[in-house]
Design an enzyme around this catalytic site. Structure first.
Site, PDB file in Angstrom:
ATOM      1  N   ASP A 106      -2.539   7.048   9.124  1.00 53.47           N
ATOM      2  CA  ASP A 106      -2.097   7.760   8.310  1.00 53.47           C
ATOM      3  C   ASP A 106      -1.174   9.106   7.997  1.00 53.47           C
ATOM      4  OD1 ASP A 106      -2.496   9.292   5.239  1.00 53.47           O
ATOM      5  OD2 ASP A 106      -2.939  11.196   6.536  1.00 53.47           O
TER       6      ASP A 106
ATOM      7  N   GLU B  38      -2.881   1.536   6.364  1.00 58.16           N
ATOM      8  CA  GLU B  38      -2.520   2.355   6.963  1.00 58.16           C
ATOM      9  C   GLU B  38      -2.698   2.570   8.395  1.00 58.16           C
ATOM     10  OE1 GLU B  38      -3.591   6.814   4.359  1.00 58.16           O
ATOM     11  OE2 GLU B  38      -4.971   5.651   5.362  1.00 58.16           O
TER      12      GLU B  38
END
Length: 225
Positions: free
Chosen positions: A47, A117
């Site tokens: 992320d 991610e």
């Protein structure tokens, strides 16, 4: 199966275990008693990596945009819906390892976005920022313009002025060109004051461009306050 995914990324992994972990959902890890082998920690790292890559790209390529406006573009470009678009472009849903209970369901957007991610977390840990950037350019950038173009600037501006208890109006003030290549000019009025204009090949796109311009101006004002 994992090797096919790796080929799509056009990379040469050093630690293949990281990539397997990136596609391992917690339901699969729990079912198979794989302690600390699911993708949740890699998701956390990925992320941050994707946010940095997007910030890097916008800073480099969008020199005329200010901080507030780039922040809005980044938020739109790395939201769950956008991550799902990137993930599906490499058919990531076909590689995720799920527990039996999850296999009976369709892979939801959250699982898919999280795996994307995690994949970038794995690439970063294994091969570093430069290679992660190359994969980002390969997968994300070709799809980015459509995502950014679909940002609803009019709604964003409407929400902003409503929060200030003001009203906003749009007017098409000019139309030129032939039927197949028209260009429209839209002007925005805030409380009867002309605050900006935009241009587009349709009335809708001209209004969106005008709203984008006004948002940019307002965000500059907020930054200077």
């Amino acid at each position: 199966m994992l090797s096919t995914l790796i080929k799509k990324l056009k990379i040469k992994p050093k630690q293949i275990s990281l990539y397997k972990m990136s596609i391992t959902h917690s339901s699969y890890a729990n079912e198979n008693k794989l302690k600390k082998k699911d993708n949740e920690r890699l998701e956390f790292l990925g992320d941050a990596v994707i946010n940095l890559l997007m910030a890097d790209y916008l800073y480099t390529k969008k020199e005329k945009e200010n901080e507030g406006f780039m922040s809005k573009k980044r938020a739109q470009s790395v939201c769950e819906d956008s991550l799902v678009i990137y993930a599906k472009s490499i058919q990531l849903q076909n590689y995720i390892l799920l527990g039996k209970g999850e296999k009976n369901k369709n892979i939801n957007n959250s699982i898919l976005a999280n795996a994307f991610e995690a994949l970038f977390g794995a690439i970063y840990l294994d091969l570093g920022y430069y290679i992660a950037k190359k994969v980002f350019i390969l997968i994300v950038i070709p799809r980015l313009s459509n995502i950014i173009d679909n940002i609803d600037f009019k709604t964003q501006l409407q929400e902003l002025v409503q929060s200030q208890k003001k009203t906003i109006s749009y007017y098409i003030t000019e139309e030129k060109g032939l039927d197949h290549s028209k260009e429209f000019t839209a002007e925005v009025f805030l409380e009867k004051k002309n605050v900006g204009r935009g241009f587009g090949k349709t009335k809708k796109s001209a209004e969106q461009d005008a709203a984008r311009y006004v948002l940019n101006i307002l965000s500059k004002g907020e930054k200077n306050d």
